[in-house]
Structure formats: structure tokens, C-alpha cells
Scaffold this motif. Structure first.
Motif, PDB file in Angstrom:
ATOM      1  N   LYS A  14       0.829  -1.194   0.000  1.00  0.00           N
ATOM      2  CA  LYS A  14       0.000   0.000   0.000  1.00  0.00           C
ATOM      3  C   LYS A  14       0.870   1.254   0.000  1.00  0.00           C
ATOM      4  CE  LYS A  14      -2.267  -0.889   3.768  1.00  0.00           C
ATOM      5  NZ  LYS A  14      -3.269  -0.776   4.865  1.00  0.00           N
ATOM      6  N   PHE A  15       0.469   2.229  -0.802  1.00  0.00           N
ATOM      7  CA  PHE A  15       1.117   3.526  -0.804  1.00  0.00           C
ATOM      8  C   PHE A  15       0.035   4.606  -0.746  1.00  0.00           C
ATOM      9  CE2 PHE A  15       4.484   0.969  -2.477  1.00  0.00           C
ATOM     10  CZ  PHE A  15       5.655   1.615  -2.116  1.00  0.00           C
ATOM     11  N   PRO A  16       0.269   5.689  -0.013  1.00  0.00           N
ATOM     12  CA  PRO A  16      -0.677   6.809  -0.065  1.00  0.00           C
ATOM     13  C   PRO A  16      -0.523   7.555  -1.390  1.00  0.00           C
ATOM     14  CG  PRO A  16       1.210   7.389   1.278  1.00  0.00           C
ATOM     15  CD  PRO A  16       1.387   5.939   0.903  1.00  0.00           C
ATOM     16  N   PHE A  17      -1.536   8.321  -1.764  1.00  0.00           N
ATOM     17  CA  PHE A  17      -1.431   9.111  -2.991  1.00  0.00           C
ATOM     18  C   PHE A  17      -0.320  10.154  -2.886  1.00  0.00           C
ATOM     19  CE2 PHE A  17      -6.052   8.007  -3.799  1.00  0.00           C
ATOM     20  CZ  PHE A  17      -5.763   7.186  -4.873  1.00  0.00           C
ATOM     21  N   ASN A  18      -0.159  10.705  -1.709  1.00  0.00           N
ATOM     22  CA  ASN A  18       0.828  11.772  -1.513  1.00  0.00           C
ATOM     23  C   ASN A  18       2.164  11.164  -1.075  1.00  0.00           C
ATOM     24  OD1 ASN A  18      -0.981  13.975  -2.074  1.00  0.00           O
ATOM     25  ND2 ASN A  18      -1.951  13.548  -0.114  1.00  0.00           N
ATOM     26  N   TYR A  19       2.879  10.600  -2.046  1.00  0.00           N
ATOM     27  CA  TYR A  19       4.141   9.919  -1.737  1.00  0.00           C
ATOM     28  C   TYR A  19       5.363  10.733  -2.179  1.00  0.00           C
ATOM     29  CZ  TYR A  19       3.514   8.699  -6.669  1.00  0.00           C
ATOM     30  OH  TYR A  19       3.291   8.751  -8.018  1.00  0.00           O
ATOM     31  N   HIS A  20       5.168  11.920  -2.701  1.00  0.00           N
ATOM     32  CA  HIS A  20       6.256  12.678  -3.314  1.00  0.00           C
ATOM     33  C   HIS A  20       7.384  12.987  -2.328  1.00  0.00           C
ATOM     34  CE1 HIS A  20       2.846  13.236  -6.001  1.00  0.00           C
ATOM     35  NE2 HIS A  20       3.721  13.486  -6.954  1.00  0.00           N
ATOM     36  N   TYR A  21       7.031  13.453  -1.142  1.00  0.00           N
ATOM     37  CA  TYR A  21       8.066  13.811  -0.173  1.00  0.00           C
ATOM     38  C   TYR A  21       8.883  12.580   0.226  1.00  0.00           C
ATOM     39  CZ  TYR A  21      10.322  15.043   4.189  1.00  0.00           C
ATOM     40  OH  TYR A  21      11.257  15.211   5.180  1.00  0.00           O
ATOM     41  N   GLN A  22       8.227  11.442   0.398  1.00  0.00           N
ATOM     42  CA  GLN A  22       8.923  10.235   0.854  1.00  0.00           C
ATOM     43  C   GLN A  22       9.934   9.744  -0.188  1.00  0.00           C
ATOM     44  OE1 GLN A  22       5.715  10.864   1.351  1.00  0.00           O
ATOM     45  NE2 GLN A  22       5.563  10.787   3.588  1.00  0.00           N
ATOM     46  N   PHE A  23       9.559   9.772  -1.467  1.00  0.00           N
ATOM     47  CA  PHE A  23      10.510   9.347  -2.490  1.00  0.00           C
ATOM     48  C   PHE A  23      11.642  10.357  -2.651  1.00  0.00           C
ATOM     49  CE2 PHE A  23       7.440   6.137  -3.811  1.00  0.00           C
ATOM     50  CZ  PHE A  23       8.268   5.122  -4.250  1.00  0.00           C
ATOM     51  N   SER A  24      11.325  11.643  -2.528  1.00  0.00           N
ATOM     52  CA  SER A  24      12.370  12.655  -2.574  1.00  0.00           C
ATOM     53  C   SER A  24      13.376  12.442  -1.443  1.00  0.00           C
ATOM     54  CB  SER A  24      11.759  14.056  -2.480  1.00  0.00           C
ATOM     55  OG  SER A  24      12.747  15.055  -2.546  1.00  0.00           O
ATOM     56  N   SER A  25      12.880  12.151  -0.254  1.00  0.00           N
ATOM     57  CA  SER A  25      13.765  11.895   0.890  1.00  0.00           C
ATOM     58  C   SER A  25      14.634  10.666   0.648  1.00  0.00           C
ATOM     59  CB  SER A  25      12.933  11.699   2.161  1.00  0.00           C
ATOM     60  OG  SER A  25      12.239  12.876   2.492  1.00  0.00           O
ATOM     61  N   ALA A  26      14.052   9.629   0.025  1.00  0.00           N
ATOM     62  CA  ALA A  26      14.819   8.413  -0.270  1.00  0.00           C
ATOM     63  C   ALA A  26      15.955   8.704  -1.241  1.00  0.00           C
ATOM     64  CB  ALA A  26      13.893   7.342  -0.837  1.00  0.00           C
ATOM     65  N   ILE A  27      15.726   9.601  -2.199  1.00  0.00           N
ATOM     66  CA  ILE A  27      16.773   9.972  -3.157  1.00  0.00           C
ATOM     67  C   ILE A  27      17.909  10.690  -2.440  1.00  0.00           C
ATOM     68  CG2 ILE A  27      17.284  11.486  -5.120  1.00  0.00           C
ATOM     69  CD1 ILE A  27      14.410  10.781  -6.131  1.00  0.00           C
ATOM     70  N   TYR A  28      17.579  11.634  -1.574  1.00  0.00           N
ATOM     71  CA  TYR A  28      18.625  12.334  -0.813  1.00  0.00           C
ATOM     72  C   TYR A  28      19.427  11.360   0.059  1.00  0.00           C
ATOM     73  CZ  TYR A  28      16.868  17.012  -1.978  1.00  0.00           C
ATOM     74  OH  TYR A  28      16.499  18.164  -2.637  1.00  0.00           O
ATOM     75  N   LEU A  29      18.739  10.375   0.618  1.00  0.00           N
ATOM     76  CA  LEU A  29      19.433   9.414   1.474  1.00  0.00           C
ATOM     77  C   LEU A  29      20.423   8.575   0.673  1.00  0.00           C
ATOM     78  CD1 LEU A  29      19.755   8.222   4.294  1.00  0.00           C
ATOM     79  CD2 LEU A  29      17.856   6.662   3.787  1.00  0.00           C
ATOM     80  N   LEU A  30      20.037   8.157  -0.529  1.00  0.00           N
ATOM     81  CA  LEU A  30      20.958   7.396  -1.373  1.00  0.00           C
ATOM     82  C   LEU A  30      22.153   8.254  -1.793  1.00  0.00           C
ATOM     83  CD1 LEU A  30      18.455   5.361  -3.551  1.00  0.00           C
ATOM     84  CD2 LEU A  30      20.062   4.433  -1.882  1.00  0.00           C
ATOM     85  N   LEU A  31      21.905   9.526  -2.101  1.00  0.00           N
ATOM     86  CA  LEU A  31      23.020  10.431  -2.397  1.00  0.00           C
ATOM     87  C   LEU A  31      23.971  10.536  -1.215  1.00  0.00           C
ATOM     88  CD1 LEU A  31      21.156  13.386  -4.160  1.00  0.00           C
ATOM     89  CD2 LEU A  31      22.752  11.812  -5.250  1.00  0.00           C
ATOM     90  N   LYS A  32      23.390  10.502  -0.008  1.00  0.00           N
ATOM     91  CA  LYS A  32      24.193  10.680   1.203  1.00  0.00           C
ATOM     92  C   LYS A  32      25.174   9.527   1.408  1.00  0.00           C
ATOM     93  CE  LYS A  32      23.525  12.491   5.844  1.00  0.00           C
ATOM     94  NZ  LYS A  32      22.518  13.027   6.786  1.00  0.00           N
ATOM     95  N   PHE A  33      24.815   8.328   0.964  1.00  0.00           N
ATOM     96  CA  PHE A  33      25.718   7.188   1.133  1.00  0.00           C
ATOM     97  C   PHE A  33      26.954   7.321   0.253  1.00  0.00           C
ATOM     98  CE2 PHE A  33      21.898   5.140   2.876  1.00  0.00           C
ATOM     99  CZ  PHE A  33      22.443   4.683   4.061  1.00  0.00           C
ATOM    100  N   SER A  34      26.849   8.064  -0.850  1.00  0.00           N
ATOM    101  CA  SER A  34      28.001   8.305  -1.706  1.00  0.00           C
ATOM    102  C   SER A  34      28.743   9.568  -1.291  1.00  0.00           C
ATOM    103  CB  SER A  34      27.561   8.428  -3.160  1.00  0.00           C
ATOM    104  OG  SER A  34      28.641   8.789  -3.980  1.00  0.00           O
ATOM    105  N   SER A  35      27.990  10.644  -1.056  1.00  0.00           N
ATOM    106  CA  SER A  35      28.613  11.926  -0.721  1.00  0.00           C
ATOM    107  C   SER A  35      27.723  12.681   0.257  1.00  0.00           C
ATOM    108  CB  SER A  35      28.851  12.767  -1.983  1.00  0.00           C
ATOM    109  OG  SER A  35      29.334  14.043  -1.635  1.00  0.00           O
ATOM    110  N   PRO A  36      27.963  12.550   1.565  1.00  0.00           N
ATOM    111  CA  PRO A  36      27.166  13.296   2.548  1.00  0.00           C
ATOM    112  C   PRO A  36      27.215  14.801   2.311  1.00  0.00           C
ATOM    113  CG  PRO A  36      28.507  11.628   3.635  1.00  0.00           C
ATOM    114  CD  PRO A  36      28.959  11.684   2.203  1.00  0.00           C
ATOM    115  N   GLU A  37      28.379  15.306   1.883  1.00  0.00           N
ATOM    116  CA  GLU A  37      28.523  16.748   1.671  1.00  0.00           C
ATOM    117  C   GLU A  37      27.620  17.227   0.538  1.00  0.00           C
ATOM    118  OE1 GLU A  37      31.020  14.560   1.554  1.00  0.00           O
ATOM    119  OE2 GLU A  37      32.090  14.928   3.445  1.00  0.00           O
ATOM    120  N   PHE A  38      27.605  16.472  -0.588  1.00  0.00           N
ATOM    121  CA  PHE A  38      26.769  16.889  -1.713  1.00  0.00           C
ATOM    122  C   PHE A  38      25.288  16.766  -1.363  1.00  0.00           C
ATOM    123  CE2 PHE A  38      24.389  15.740  -5.603  1.00  0.00           C
ATOM    124  CZ  PHE A  38      24.467  16.970  -6.230  1.00  0.00           C
ATOM    125  N   SER A  39      24.899  15.685  -0.699  1.00  0.00           N
ATOM    126  CA  SER A  39      23.510  15.504  -0.315  1.00  0.00           C
ATOM    127  C   SER A  39      23.033  16.641   0.590  1.00  0.00           C
ATOM    128  CB  SER A  39      23.328  14.156   0.400  1.00  0.00           C
ATOM    129  OG  SER A  39      21.988  13.974   0.784  1.00  0.00           O
TER     130      SER A  39
END
Length: 262
Positions: A14-39
Motif C-alpha cells: 500500500k502507498f498513499p497518494f501523496n508519496y512525493h516527499y517520501q521518495f524525494s527523501s529516499a533519493i537524498y538518502l541514497l546520495l548521502k551514502f556516496s557523498s554526505p557533503e553533496f547531499s
């Protein structure tokens, strides 16, 4: 440049209709594993022009097989496709790829519950030929706004399809700013957008309200337009719209468009 990532939802259907913020946060988190400074830079500061920050990326989420209720998306297949676009290859794309390989999962948080999506596959999508007149469909609504007086104070007004003059003025300025940030070249180019009139006649309501629900903050309602459109003008500005997203709030997934081939 665009990446298509295949995700598998292991522990939720199940996913809510308003999932935009959660996926955006997941993208920043993945960036952080490579470069915390850039994220941290991208999330908290961004690329600035005249004091206004731009994130210069967008994304779209496509559920492979699903049905909907009044307030939820119910998955009938665990496979989800996340498409990410950005012109910042060395900073954004490479860091995202490295972070994805290091983590192998992306994490989403809904209602206090954390869900893991397995990263199964990733591919680079071919670049389209961008011309001075193109047709697009929107994967997510396009958001454009201006300030208008309401009850004695200036408040954001989200543009509707009938606001054609303001749409073209604000969209062109937005694309010129993104172009300057990406290329370090000031652009005097222009674009003009026309919504697909046949689509508007068949779909009287093409505006969508999306609630951005950031943790610890009051929810914010955003109104965007989701309809096919034609755009003509400077192909370099059109390319920037394709690569960064058209309009505002692209880092929340808004304004990402796909080429329509006639």
C-alpha cells in the motif's frame, strides 16, 4: 541524463497518494551514502541564482500493476519503476548510482512505519533529440505559481491552464534560470507552451492538489496541472525542462515530462 531504477516492494502493498516527499527523501538518502557533503548541500542549500535555490533534478514513480481506493494505491505487483533526471551528471547522477550500489535498498517512511524497497536493476535511458517544437506528456503535474493579494496579504497562487500569459512568462523565466545555473551562460531565449486542447475538452479538470507532508512540519497543499502540451522556442531551454523538470518543485517530482513521438 535519465536513469530508470527497478524497485521491489518487499514489505508493503500500500502507498498513499501523496508519496512525493517520501521518495524525494529516499533519493537524498541514497546520495548521502556516496557523498554526505553533496547531499546536504543539495537538500539544504541548492544551486542558487539571485538568492533563489534550484535542485536541478526531478523524478517520477511508476507502479507496474495496481488499483486505487479513495486514498491509497494498492500494489498488485511488487515492481516499481523510479525514473530520475538531472543534467548534473558528475555531481548528481554519479553520486546516486554509487549510493544505490552501496545501499541496495531505498527506504520510505509512511505514517511512522519504515519500508524497504529493494533496488533490483538500473539502466541509463537514451537521450531524445530536442527540437524547437516538441510535444510532451507529464508524468507528474507541472507546478507554476505567482503571488497574489488575498485577504490583505500576498499569498502563492498556483496557475491554472487558463492563465496562459502568466504560465508562459513564469515558465520561460524558470527555464532561463536553470539554464544559467547548468551552463553558466545567460540566456535570452524564450519558449511558449500550449496545452492540448482536445485533452482539455475531454478532461474538464486537469488540476491536481498534492499534499507535501514533511516530517515535523505542517502539511502544504500544492496545485499543479497534468495535461499533454506542446512547447516551441529555444531548444536549449526545452532541453533544460526535459532534464530538470518543467516548472517549480521539481525535487518533489513535479514537472517531469516524457516526449510524445508523432
Amino acid at each position: 541524463m535519465r536513469l530508470k531504477i527497478e524497485l521491489h516492494a518487499r514489505d508493503t502493498k500500500k502507498f498513499p497518494f501523496n508519496y512525493h516527499y517520501q521518495f524525494s527523501s529516499a533519493i537524498y538518502l541514497l546520495l548521502k551514502f556516496s557523498s554526505p557533503e553533496f547531499s546536504d548541500f543539495l537538500h539544504n542549500i541548492g544551486y542558487k541564482l539571485n538568492g533563489k535555490p534550484y535542485k536541478l533534478f526531478s523524478f517520477a514513480v511508476k507502479f507496474e500493476n495496481y488499483k486505487t481506493t479513495s486514498n491509497e494505491i494498492l500494489l498488485e505487483s511488487p515492481r516499481i519503476h523510479l525514473i530520475i533526471t538531472s543534467p548534473k551528471i558528475d555531481e548528481f547522477i554519479k553520486n546516486f548510482v554509487i549510493g544505490s550500489f552501496e545501499r541496495t535498498f531505498c527506504y520510505l517512511s509512511f505514517g511512522g512505519d519504515e519500508h524497504k524497497l529493494l533496488i533490483k536493476n538500473m539502466e541509463l535511458l537514451p537521450e531524445p533529440e530536442i527540437k524547437d517544437e516538441m510535444r510532451f506528456t507529464l508524468s507528474n503535474p507541472m507546478v507554476l505559481s505567482t503571488l497574489k493579494e488575498y485577504k490583505g496579504k500576498l499569498s502563492p497562487y498556483y496557475l491554472r491552464p487558463e492563465d496562459k500569459v502568466d504560465i508562459n512568462r513564469i515558465l520561460a523565466g524558470n527555464l532561463r534560470s536553470k539554464y544559467e545555473l547548468v551552463t553558466q551562460i545567460h540566456s535570452k531565449g524564450n519558449v511558449e507552451l500550449d496545452w492540448d486542447e482536445d485533452y482539455l475538452r475531454k478532461h474538464p479538470r486537469v488540476t491536481k492538489k498534492i499534499t507535501i507532508n514533511e516530517h515535523g512540519r505542517s502539511p502544504v497543499d500544492v496545485i499543479g496541472i497534468q495535461a499533454p502540451f506542446k512547447i516551441k522556442g529555444d531548444p536549449e531551454l526545452i532541453r533544460i525542462g526535459y532534464e530538470c523538470g518543467f516548472g517549480e518543485k521539481n525535487s518533489m517530482g513535479f514537472g517531469m515530462a516524457e516526449v510524445v513521438y508523432s
